[in-house]
Design a protein around this motif. Structure first.
Motif, mmCIF file in Angstrom:
data_model
loop_
_atom_site.group_PDB
_atom_site.id
_atom_site.type_symbol
_atom_site.label_atom_id
_atom_site.label_comp_id
_atom_site.label_asym_id
_atom_site.label_seq_id
_atom_site.Cartn_x
_atom_site.Cartn_y
_atom_site.Cartn_z
ATOM 1 N N ARG A 178 0.833 -1.206 0.000
ATOM 2 C CA ARG A 178 0.000 0.000 0.000
ATOM 3 C C ARG A 178 0.864 1.252 0.000
ATOM 4 O O ARG A 178 0.591 2.211 -0.720
ATOM 5 N N ASP A 179 1.912 1.243 0.803
ATOM 6 C CA ASP A 179 2.784 2.421 0.897
ATOM 7 C C ASP A 179 3.569 2.667 -0.386
ATOM 8 O O ASP A 179 3.960 3.804 -0.660
ATOM 9 N N ALA A 180 3.811 1.613 -1.169
ATOM 10 C CA ALA A 180 4.631 1.746 -2.375
ATOM 11 C C ALA A 180 3.834 2.202 -3.591
ATOM 12 O O ALA A 180 4.418 2.673 -4.568
ATOM 13 N N LEU A 181 2.511 2.075 -3.558
ATOM 14 C CA LEU A 181 1.709 2.374 -4.737
ATOM 15 C C LEU A 181 1.838 3.826 -5.178
ATOM 16 O O LEU A 181 2.129 4.111 -6.350
ATOM 17 N N GLU A 182 1.613 4.757 -4.262
ATOM 18 C CA GLU A 182 1.664 6.167 -4.651
ATOM 19 C C GLU A 182 3.065 6.600 -5.099
ATOM 20 O O GLU A 182 3.191 7.258 -6.138
ATOM 21 N N PRO A 183 4.145 6.238 -4.377
ATOM 22 C CA PRO A 183 5.481 6.598 -4.896
ATOM 23 C C PRO A 183 5.769 5.981 -6.259
ATOM 24 O O PRO A 183 6.425 6.613 -7.100
ATOM 25 N N ALA A 184 5.295 4.766 -6.478
ATOM 26 C CA ALA A 184 5.532 4.110 -7.759
ATOM 27 C C ALA A 184 4.849 4.860 -8.892
ATOM 28 O O ALA A 184 5.445 5.116 -9.948
ATOM 29 N N PHE A 185 3.601 5.247 -8.695
ATOM 30 C CA PHE A 185 2.876 5.976 -9.735
ATOM 31 C C PHE A 185 3.390 7.408 -9.872
ATOM 32 O O PHE A 185 3.325 7.990 -10.956
ATOM 33 N N ASP A 186 3.908 7.973 -8.773
ATOM 34 C CA ASP A 186 4.522 9.302 -8.868
ATOM 35 C C ASP A 186 5.713 9.274 -9.826
ATOM 36 O O ASP A 186 5.872 10.169 -10.661
ATOM 37 N N ARG A 187 6.547 8.257 -9.707
ATOM 38 C CA ARG A 187 7.711 8.134 -10.591
ATOM 39 C C ARG A 187 7.293 7.759 -12.004
ATOM 40 O O ARG A 187 7.981 8.072 -12.973
ATOM 41 N N LEU A 188 6.180 7.062 -12.106
ATOM 42 C CA LEU A 188 5.705 6.654 -13.421
ATOM 43 C C LEU A 188 5.260 7.850 -14.266
ATOM 44 O O LEU A 188 5.195 7.755 -15.493
ATOM 45 N N VAL A 189 4.973 8.953 -13.614
ATOM 46 C CA VAL A 189 4.575 10.163 -14.344
ATOM 47 C C VAL A 189 5.648 10.578 -15.340
ATOM 48 O O VAL A 189 5.353 11.050 -16.445
ATOM 49 N N SER A 190 6.923 10.380 -14.978
ATOM 50 C CA SER A 190 8.012 10.788 -15.869
ATOM 51 C C SER A 190 8.224 9.815 -17.022
ATOM 52 O O SER A 190 8.995 10.112 -17.940
ATOM 53 N N LYS A 233 -5.113 7.915 -10.299
ATOM 54 C CA LYS A 233 -5.741 9.171 -10.704
ATOM 55 C C LYS A 233 -4.703 10.265 -10.891
ATOM 56 O O LYS A 233 -4.746 11.021 -11.871
ATOM 57 N N PHE A 234 -3.779 10.366 -9.946
ATOM 58 C CA PHE A 234 -2.738 11.393 -10.058
ATOM 59 C C PHE A 234 -1.890 11.151 -11.305
ATOM 60 O O PHE A 234 -1.578 12.081 -12.047
ATOM 61 N N TRP A 235 -1.518 9.902 -11.523
ATOM 62 C CA TRP A 235 -0.730 9.556 -12.721
ATOM 63 C C TRP A 235 -1.497 9.893 -13.991
ATOM 64 O O TRP A 235 -0.949 10.475 -14.930
ATOM 65 N N ALA A 236 -2.786 9.542 -14.024
ATOM 66 C CA ALA A 236 -3.597 9.774 -15.218
ATOM 67 C C ALA A 236 -3.753 11.267 -15.511
ATOM 68 O O ALA A 236 -3.618 11.702 -16.662
ATOM 69 N N GLN A 237 -4.034 12.035 -14.485
ATOM 70 C CA GLN A 237 -4.200 13.479 -14.684
ATOM 71 C C GLN A 237 -2.908 14.127 -15.171
ATOM 72 O O GLN A 237 -2.925 14.970 -16.076
ATOM 73 N N SER A 238 -1.785 13.719 -14.573
ATOM 74 C CA SER A 238 -0.495 14.287 -14.972
ATOM 75 C C SER A 238 -0.151 13.918 -16.407
ATOM 76 O O SER A 238 0.338 14.751 -17.182
ATOM 77 N N LEU A 239 -0.423 12.675 -16.785
ATOM 78 C CA LEU A 239 -0.112 12.224 -18.138
ATOM 79 C C LEU A 239 -1.011 12.894 -19.166
ATOM 80 O O LEU A 239 -0.557 13.294 -20.248
ATOM 81 N N ASP A 240 -2.286 13.043 -18.825
ATOM 82 C CA ASP A 240 -3.224 13.682 -19.753
ATOM 83 C C ASP A 240 -2.876 15.144 -19.993
ATOM 84 O O ASP A 240 -3.096 15.670 -21.094
#
Length: 286
Positions: A178-190, A233-240
């Motif tokens: 659970r703790d790793a999901l948000e950091p993982a998607f944060d880095r995936l934004v790049s 959601k954060f990843w999707a919004q940033s990518l869009d």
């Protein structure tokens, strides 16, 4: 004296044998040609003198493999890329549920090995071969592995990543997931050139892949308020914002095995369809 010398023949100096000068000359020529041919074969051709197409073929043999998965392994403090099939390990206890890596056997046909050492030969080869490495699918057994992988590679290399498969992403008992999901998607934004992100299945579940929550109300049988929705959601919004509206929706896919058993999927049972609808209603991607 001269007359005596004239009485000696060639045979007298060769033990009675007269050499065949024509044969000797032919053998010498053949031997010379053989040595010349051998020397030409022994001459090495510099790798960079090969045509780019040939070099690319060599890079693919060393770095690409469609028959075995390329997994980022995080076990016992180690982090490494390794080829092999991910297979569920029978749980001996609640704490030891997980995955085993089934490595290709040496006798397996049509399986090449992973040789990233080619990237260390020179800066030019590194730059030329690196895109071939990163364009293949990367498999992660859980969000921790995905987070660590995106952390250890350079931000410019994240732009080369094209396909990611996250094998397991929801197991409430493991806080680190659970703790790793948000950091993982944060880095995936790049990773802005990502073409496919697939949530394939839950690895910590019953034998068929769906998490057993049948004792809970329907809205909680699949989805609980966890980090996956907020992170995605954060990843999707940033990518869009960067690539255009709807980009994330076209990239993200979720395997049906996340929402029901094989029988439920085949028969399109209402519970399976309801779980799937609930998940995407919470996700709400454009």
């Amino acid at each position: 004296m001269s007359s005596n010398f004239q009485n000696f023949s060639v045979a007298d100096f060769t033990g009675g044998k007269v050499p065949d000068y024509k044969i000797v000359t032919t053998k010498a020529k053949r031997e010379s040609k053989r040595k010349e041919s051998k020397s030409k074969k022994d001459v090495s051709l510099p790798f960079m003198d090969l045509p780019p197409e040939i070099r690319t073929m060599i890079y693919k043999l060393l770095l690409e493999e469609s028959l075995t998965e390329l997994n980022f392994i995080t076990q016992l403090g180690t982090q490494r890329l390794q080829r092999g099939y991910l297979q569920k390990r029978p749980p001996t206890s609640r704490a030891t549920k997980g995955l085993d890596i089934i490595r290709p056997k040496a006798k397996d046909k049509d399986i090449t090995r992973f040789h990233p050492a080619i990237l260390r030969v020179s800066k030019f080869i590194h730059a030329e071969a690196l895109p071939i490495l990163y364009r293949q699918p990367f498999y992660f057994e859980h969000p921790v592995a995905m987070k660590q992988f995106l952390l250890v590679i350079h931000s410019t290399n994240r732009l080369l990543v094209e396909r990611i498969v996250l094998r397991g992403w929801d197991w409430p008992c493991v806080k680190s997931w659970r703790d790793a999901l948000e950091p993982a998607f944060d880095r995936l934004v790049s990773a802005r050139n990502l073409k496919s992100l697939r949530l394939e299945r839950r690895v910590h579940s019953n034998g068929e892949g769906v998490l057993d929550r049948t004792h809970l109300p329907l809205e909680y049988q699949l989805y609980q308020a966890n980090s996956i929705v907020h992170a995605a959601k954060f990843w999707a919004q940033s990518l869009d914002e960067v690539k255009g509206k709807g980009t994330a929706c076209s990239i993200l896919s979720v395997s049906d095995i996340n929402f029901g058993s094989k029988d439920e999927i085949a028969q399109k049972e209402k519970k399976f369809l309801a779980r799937k609808k609930i998940f995407f209603d919470h996700l709400k991607l454009d």
